[in-house]
Design a protein around this motif. Sequence first.
Motif, PDB file in Angstrom:
ATOM      1  N   GLN A 289      43.665  69.120 -31.534  1.00  0.00           N
ATOM      2  CA  GLN A 289      45.075  69.328 -31.868  1.00  0.00           C
ATOM      3  C   GLN A 289      45.990  68.887 -30.721  1.00  0.00           C
ATOM      4  OE1 GLN A 289      44.725  73.598 -32.967  1.00  0.00           O
ATOM      5  NE2 GLN A 289      45.266  72.948 -35.060  1.00  0.00           N
ATOM      6  N   VAL A 290      45.726  67.687 -30.249  1.00  0.00           N
ATOM      7  CA  VAL A 290      46.452  67.156 -29.093  1.00  0.00           C
ATOM      8  C   VAL A 290      47.740  66.460 -29.521  1.00  0.00           C
ATOM      9  CG1 VAL A 290      46.390  65.335 -27.336  1.00  0.00           C
ATOM     10  CG2 VAL A 290      44.495  66.949 -27.542  1.00  0.00           C
ATOM     11  N   SER A 291      48.810  66.793 -28.823  1.00  0.00           N
ATOM     12  CA  SER A 291      50.084  66.094 -28.998  1.00  0.00           C
ATOM     13  C   SER A 291      50.616  65.690 -27.631  1.00  0.00           C
ATOM     14  CB  SER A 291      51.101  66.977 -29.715  1.00  0.00           C
ATOM     15  OG  SER A 291      50.691  67.265 -31.040  1.00  0.00           O
ATOM     16  N   VAL A 292      51.323  64.574 -27.610  1.00  0.00           N
ATOM     17  CA  VAL A 292      51.968  64.098 -26.379  1.00  0.00           C
ATOM     18  C   VAL A 292      53.405  63.742 -26.729  1.00  0.00           C
ATOM     19  CG1 VAL A 292      52.040  62.313 -24.607  1.00  0.00           C
ATOM     20  CG2 VAL A 292      49.833  63.250 -25.342  1.00  0.00           C
ATOM     21  N   ARG A 293      54.342  64.307 -25.957  1.00  0.00           N
ATOM     22  CA  ARG A 293      55.761  64.013 -26.162  1.00  0.00           C
ATOM     23  C   ARG A 293      56.383  63.606 -24.839  1.00  0.00           C
ATOM     24  NH1 ARG A 293      54.481  68.189 -29.490  1.00  0.00           N
ATOM     25  NH2 ARG A 293      55.187  68.070 -31.657  1.00  0.00           N
ATOM     26  N   ARG A 294      57.347  62.707 -24.902  1.00  0.00           N
ATOM     27  CA  ARG A 294      58.104  62.345 -23.705  1.00  0.00           C
ATOM     28  C   ARG A 294      59.109  63.444 -23.415  1.00  0.00           C
ATOM     29  NH1 ARG A 294      57.930  56.639 -25.249  1.00  0.00           N
ATOM     30  NH2 ARG A 294      56.667  55.549 -23.690  1.00  0.00           N
ATOM     31  N   TYR A 295      59.048  63.969 -22.195  1.00  0.00           N
ATOM     32  CA  TYR A 295      59.957  65.056 -21.845  1.00  0.00           C
ATOM     33  C   TYR A 295      61.411  64.611 -21.852  1.00  0.00           C
ATOM     34  CZ  TYR A 295      55.891  67.781 -20.419  1.00  0.00           C
ATOM     35  OH  TYR A 295      54.710  68.467 -20.415  1.00  0.00           O
ATOM     36  N   THR A 296      61.660  63.359 -21.469  1.00  0.00           N
ATOM     37  CA  THR A 296      63.050  62.899 -21.339  1.00  0.00           C
ATOM     38  C   THR A 296      63.735  62.712 -22.687  1.00  0.00           C
ATOM     39  OG1 THR A 296      62.194  60.634 -21.177  1.00  0.00           O
ATOM     40  CG2 THR A 296      62.669  61.795 -19.117  1.00  0.00           C
ATOM     41  N   THR A 297      62.978  62.241 -23.686  1.00  0.00           N
ATOM     42  CA  THR A 297      63.590  61.928 -24.982  1.00  0.00           C
ATOM     43  C   THR A 297      63.074  62.794 -26.124  1.00  0.00           C
ATOM     44  OG1 THR A 297      61.924  60.248 -25.489  1.00  0.00           O
ATOM     45  CG2 THR A 297      63.875  59.533 -24.252  1.00  0.00           C
ATOM     46  N   GLY A 298      61.939  63.494 -25.889  1.00  0.00           N
ATOM     47  CA  GLY A 298      61.345  64.276 -26.964  1.00  0.00           C
ATOM     48  C   GLY A 298      60.575  63.436 -27.952  1.00  0.00           C
ATOM     49  N   GLN A 299      60.428  62.143 -27.667  1.00  0.00           N
ATOM     50  CA  GLN A 299      59.707  61.246 -28.574  1.00  0.00           C
ATOM     51  C   GLN A 299      58.244  61.670 -28.698  1.00  0.00           C
ATOM     52  OE1 GLN A 299      59.438  57.238 -27.174  1.00  0.00           O
ATOM     53  NE2 GLN A 299      58.240  56.503 -28.909  1.00  0.00           N
ATOM     54  N   VAL A 300      57.757  61.719 -29.935  1.00  0.00           N
ATOM     55  CA  VAL A 300      56.367  62.074 -30.195  1.00  0.00           C
ATOM     56  C   VAL A 300      55.509  60.815 -30.089  1.00  0.00           C
ATOM     57  CG1 VAL A 300      54.731  63.002 -31.857  1.00  0.00           C
ATOM     58  CG2 VAL A 300      57.019  63.997 -31.672  1.00  0.00           C
ATOM     59  N   ILE A 301      54.571  60.811 -29.145  1.00  0.00           N
ATOM     60  CA  ILE A 301      53.680  59.662 -28.954  1.00  0.00           C
ATOM     61  C   ILE A 301      52.360  59.892 -29.673  1.00  0.00           C
ATOM     62  CG2 ILE A 301      52.503  58.232 -27.234  1.00  0.00           C
ATOM     63  CD1 ILE A 301      54.701  59.078 -25.256  1.00  0.00           C
TER      64      ILE A 301
ATOM     65  N   THR B  62      46.613  53.471 -26.230  1.00  0.00           N
ATOM     66  CA  THR B  62      46.492  53.536 -24.773  1.00  0.00           C
ATOM     67  C   THR B  62      46.713  54.950 -24.267  1.00  0.00           C
ATOM     68  OG1 THR B  62      47.130  51.217 -24.495  1.00  0.00           O
ATOM     69  CG2 THR B  62      47.425  52.670 -22.600  1.00  0.00           C
ATOM     70  N   THR B  63      47.572  55.715 -24.921  1.00  0.00           N
ATOM     71  CA  THR B  63      47.802  57.109 -24.512  1.00  0.00           C
ATOM     72  C   THR B  63      46.526  57.926 -24.676  1.00  0.00           C
ATOM     73  OG1 THR B  63      50.138  56.969 -25.121  1.00  0.00           O
ATOM     74  CG2 THR B  63      49.192  59.168 -24.896  1.00  0.00           C
ATOM     75  N   ILE B  64      45.811  57.727 -25.775  1.00  0.00           N
ATOM     76  CA  ILE B  64      44.535  58.428 -25.967  1.00  0.00           C
ATOM     77  C   ILE B  64      43.546  58.040 -24.867  1.00  0.00           C
ATOM     78  CG2 ILE B  64      42.472  58.509 -27.419  1.00  0.00           C
ATOM     79  CD1 ILE B  64      44.209  58.684 -29.837  1.00  0.00           C
ATOM     80  N   LEU B  65      43.510  56.749 -24.536  1.00  0.00           N
ATOM     81  CA  LEU B  65      42.606  56.301 -23.485  1.00  0.00           C
ATOM     82  C   LEU B  65      42.980  56.920 -22.140  1.00  0.00           C
ATOM     83  CD1 LEU B  65      40.307  54.399 -24.220  1.00  0.00           C
ATOM     84  CD2 LEU B  65      41.491  52.578 -23.018  1.00  0.00           C
ATOM     85  N   ARG B  66      44.265  57.077 -21.875  1.00  0.00           N
ATOM     86  CA  ARG B  66      44.713  57.689 -20.622  1.00  0.00           C
ATOM     87  C   ARG B  66      44.339  59.176 -20.573  1.00  0.00           C
ATOM     88  NH1 ARG B  66      48.238  55.678 -17.197  1.00  0.00           N
ATOM     89  NH2 ARG B  66      49.397  57.637 -16.981  1.00  0.00           N
TER      90      ARG B  66
END
Length: 286
Positions: free
Chosen positions: A33-45, A70-74
């Motif tokens: 249940q992994v999520s990644v969001r940009r703190y500056t814009t709130g964009q959901v990656i 690439t985010t998953i790989l990181r």
Amino acid sequence: MAADGTHSTNAPDPLTAKATPAPPPHVVASLDQVSVRRYTTGQVILDDITWTVRAGEHWALLGANGAGKTTILRLIGALMHPTTGTVDVLGHRLGRVDMRELRARIGLVSSAQKVPLDATAHTVVLTGHTGTVQPLWRKYDADVRDRAHALLAELEIKELADRPYGVCSGGQRARILVARALMADPSLLLLDEPFNALDLPSREDLIDAMHRLAVTRTGLATITVTHHLEELSPAIDHVLLLKEGRVLASGTAVDVLIADRMTECFGRPIAVSRHEGRWLARSGRH
């Protein structure tokens, strides 16, 4: 034999006894249940990604630009933390482990890696032992140096040992980086668009090399990010298909790499075919 000299009837019959099933391969990486969001814009990656990679599996990560590959790989490469959810790699949970120590146990191949152009191929491979850009000569004893030569031979580029990295072809550089990544004897190898800018012969050389590794290193798990199905070696047995940061499909290659799913993923008609273990995708328009 029973006490009265007769044969005991309690012994299992070898013809009818059921073999104990082999245990499933151990998990080398998992996202829950992994999520990644940009703190500056709130964009959901990435949005609610759950995924498991086991020893000996060879995965391809596919999706359009910006899908989150690439985010998953990181995340799995211990280069970043998720915003929510948990990431476990090689038995360690991100946030509870020294990321630098974990990274040292993961093989990573990327065309964006910094490599001294004047260093020989052998020296570049040696730096995989210390995880550094520049060589740390005092750290490389005779066994380490021999191992670097052995890996160059395994990748069928031993003749490049004394050649400067900067004058090697793109395909040769890619295989040098694979050898470098293997210096840590990783159980997980990550490949971030390793075929980028390679010509046809160089691409095929790298595909052949990855196929050999899959055959000879049976416990090694690999994850390859690519844009083109024809860059997948016959060893690729699983695919994670991403669309706009979410899992569109995940499973065996034969179940995921079908026209309907590829069409949904890329937003245009896609035809998929397979020949002698190799995949091909093309526009389904006539």
